[in-house]
Design a protein around this motif. Sequence first.
Motif, mmCIF file in Angstrom:
data_model
loop_
_atom_site.group_PDB
_atom_site.id
_atom_site.type_symbol
_atom_site.label_atom_id
_atom_site.label_comp_id
_atom_site.label_asym_id
_atom_site.label_seq_id
_atom_site.Cartn_x
_atom_site.Cartn_y
_atom_site.Cartn_z
ATOM 1 N N ALA A 31 -10.521 50.495 -3.137
ATOM 2 C CA ALA A 31 -9.860 50.028 -3.860
ATOM 3 C C ALA A 31 -10.673 48.497 -4.339
ATOM 4 O O ALA A 31 -11.462 47.871 -3.394
ATOM 5 C CB ALA A 31 -8.922 49.614 -4.132
ATOM 6 N N ALA A 32 -10.335 47.903 -5.681
ATOM 7 C CA ALA A 32 -11.155 46.924 -5.292
ATOM 8 C C ALA A 32 -10.578 45.813 -5.242
ATOM 9 O O ALA A 32 -9.182 46.483 -4.684
ATOM 10 C CB ALA A 32 -11.153 46.501 -7.896
ATOM 11 N N SER A 219 -2.937 58.022 -1.543
ATOM 12 C CA SER A 219 -3.222 57.321 -1.561
ATOM 13 C C SER A 219 -2.130 55.958 -1.640
ATOM 14 O O SER A 219 -1.146 55.325 -1.042
ATOM 15 C CB SER A 219 -4.637 56.450 -0.570
ATOM 16 O OG SER A 219 -5.122 57.565 -0.061
ATOM 17 N N GLU A 220 -2.124 56.104 -3.502
ATOM 18 C CA GLU A 220 -1.134 55.244 -3.873
ATOM 19 C C GLU A 220 0.168 55.354 -4.182
ATOM 20 O O GLU A 220 1.272 54.834 -3.370
ATOM 21 C CB GLU A 220 -1.503 55.315 -6.090
ATOM 22 C CG GLU A 220 -3.234 54.521 -5.776
ATOM 23 C CD GLU A 220 -3.084 53.001 -6.279
ATOM 24 O OE1 GLU A 220 -2.726 52.729 -5.413
ATOM 25 O OE2 GLU A 220 -4.729 52.556 -6.301
ATOM 26 N N LYS A 240 -8.235 54.299 2.410
ATOM 27 C CA LYS A 240 -9.343 54.127 1.312
ATOM 28 C C LYS A 240 -8.426 53.627 0.044
ATOM 29 O O LYS A 240 -8.907 53.508 -0.663
ATOM 30 C CB LYS A 240 -9.712 56.166 1.216
ATOM 31 C CG LYS A 240 -10.923 56.353 2.101
ATOM 32 C CD LYS A 240 -11.116 56.659 1.800
ATOM 33 C CE LYS A 240 -12.641 57.183 3.297
ATOM 34 N NZ LYS A 240 -13.873 56.922 2.360
ATOM 35 N N LEU A 241 -7.774 52.816 0.654
ATOM 36 C CA LEU A 241 -7.115 51.536 -0.332
ATOM 37 C C LEU A 241 -6.997 50.517 0.369
ATOM 38 O O LEU A 241 -7.911 50.532 1.735
ATOM 39 C CB LEU A 241 -5.201 51.920 -0.194
ATOM 40 C CG LEU A 241 -5.652 53.306 -1.310
ATOM 41 C CD1 LEU A 241 -3.809 52.904 -1.874
ATOM 42 C CD2 LEU A 241 -5.761 53.421 -2.884
ATOM 43 N N THR A 242 -7.215 49.075 0.100
ATOM 44 C CA THR A 242 -7.763 47.780 0.717
ATOM 45 C C THR A 242 -6.670 47.420 1.445
ATOM 46 O O THR A 242 -6.775 47.008 2.570
ATOM 47 C CB THR A 242 -7.285 47.211 -0.654
ATOM 48 O OG1 THR A 242 -8.706 47.446 -1.541
ATOM 49 C CG2 THR A 242 -8.229 45.454 -0.444
ATOM 50 N N GLY A 243 -5.377 47.635 0.871
ATOM 51 C CA GLY A 243 -4.582 47.961 1.751
ATOM 52 C C GLY A 243 -3.487 45.827 1.750
ATOM 53 O O GLY A 243 -4.538 45.163 1.203
ATOM 54 N N ASP A 244 -3.222 46.111 3.061
ATOM 55 C CA ASP A 244 -3.127 44.632 3.542
ATOM 56 C C ASP A 244 -4.435 43.501 4.628
ATOM 57 O O ASP A 244 -4.435 42.426 4.346
ATOM 58 C CB ASP A 244 -1.631 43.954 3.715
ATOM 59 C CG ASP A 244 -0.636 44.443 3.777
ATOM 60 O OD1 ASP A 244 -0.613 44.057 2.631
ATOM 61 O OD2 ASP A 244 0.137 45.257 4.113
ATOM 62 N N PHE A 245 -4.248 44.626 5.273
ATOM 63 C CA PHE A 245 -5.508 43.934 6.070
ATOM 64 C C PHE A 245 -7.135 44.532 6.428
ATOM 65 O O PHE A 245 -7.128 45.783 6.319
ATOM 66 C CB PHE A 245 -4.767 43.874 6.920
ATOM 67 C CG PHE A 245 -4.525 44.507 7.816
ATOM 68 C CD1 PHE A 245 -5.078 44.799 9.819
ATOM 69 C CD2 PHE A 245 -3.361 44.998 7.731
ATOM 70 C CE1 PHE A 245 -4.806 45.975 10.061
ATOM 71 C CE2 PHE A 245 -2.391 45.673 9.094
ATOM 72 C CZ PHE A 245 -3.163 46.597 10.085
#
Length: 440
Positions: A31-32, A219-220, A240-245
């Motif tokens: 993700a962006a 994932s969302e 596959k998402l940006t997540g927190d870190f």
Amino acid sequence: MLLGTGASLAAMAVSGTAQAAAKPMAGEGDAAPQASTPDQIRRMQWWHAAKFGMFIHFGLYSVHERHEWAMENEAIPIGEYQALAPRFNPKPGFAREWAKLAKAAGMKYMVMTTKHHEGFCNFDTKLTDYCATKQGPKRDLVREYVEAARAEGMHVGFYYSLMDWHHPDGARCATDEAARKRFVAYTHGLIRELLTNYGKIDVLWYDVAWPLDAQGWESERMNKMVFELQPDIIVNNRNKLTGDFSTPEQKIVAETNGRAWESCMTLNDSWGYQRADDDWKSSKTIVRNLIKCASGGGNYLLNIGPKPDGSVPEESVQVLNEVGKWMDTNGATIYQSDICQPHRSSYASFTRTGNTLFMHVHFWPGRDVAISGLKTKVKSAHFLKGGQSVKFTQDPYRVHLVELPMEAPDSPVTTLVLECESEPIQDTDFVRREKPRAGV
Ligand code: GLC
């Protein structure tokens, strides 16, 4: 060793101090990047202060004693692999040993494999019989871990592998929509159980998203459920998402623009127990890595691979206790550190708190040490251990600390504290250009 590259050091230099407020970059997630929200800053606060965590890989592979990838890397037939389960029976109190060791090492959180790629669930679940309460130990190992971690004041993390080598839909979900739907329901269901049945969980550490993408895993929706169940939790970027870190693995590479990151690393070359792996890192290497992470504003998640009975390999125990001894004296230079720009030395590395620079000398030369190109005035210098003051001179090119003992005063790394007039910044290009040269 796996230390940061020049590029990462440059990144550290520009990333500044306001790490929580800055914009995240995309890591391994697809993700962006999005700006940190106040809620994210709130959830991440303890984790930034924690700096040092224990990773634990424990499962049926621990019984096989040849690395957690053995099932695939040796192409072990499923029936043969499942036969490991009855032999998996960790001794009572195993998790207490882990948690005590983590505490002794100066770690503040733990992340345990609840299910690795092999598919065996270390927790009680209604969704499969391939789990620790129905096979092998007939106990909920995750519950024992959670209770042990909490008893030692550790924050509690769950590792969860999306990839699954055991579930019948684990591979065909990529090409068969009905299988994908079933497998996503199973995956979301297991995560729901994990985040419902064990009280407050601090970290969800996804791993390997093969063979689906963020859309395939939904994932969302997965993360939405996670935050509904655990409003204070933080998640990594491996679904596959940006997540927190971000999660640099087996290397230390600082993120740019304030994006949070955590380097995970093994103590030898295996995450899961591998009896014959004798490639142990020294306590000096671990301390240097921890310094490197802290100076770049990141965390260090260091792994143990317990033996089948849950006991920690002696080599790991020894190294972690040595690191803990160092942290007893030097911990404040890690936990309370800000991102630190100075990094050039052939025998030391640096951390910083405000205007105070910590010079961590790992190869103690004796007699004197020097820092090149420090662009601030040093007001005073002393040893962190013992507090004895240190004589020094300073000119525009060099801070020269002198009359030092021949023997290193601390082990494995000796820390010198330099109180500076302003934020310490180093410019060795200036030294190369401007330091007076001799006549020909
Ligand atoms: C990798 C490996 C895995 C290990 C993990 C830790 O994804 O597949 O075995 O658990 O890294 O970061």
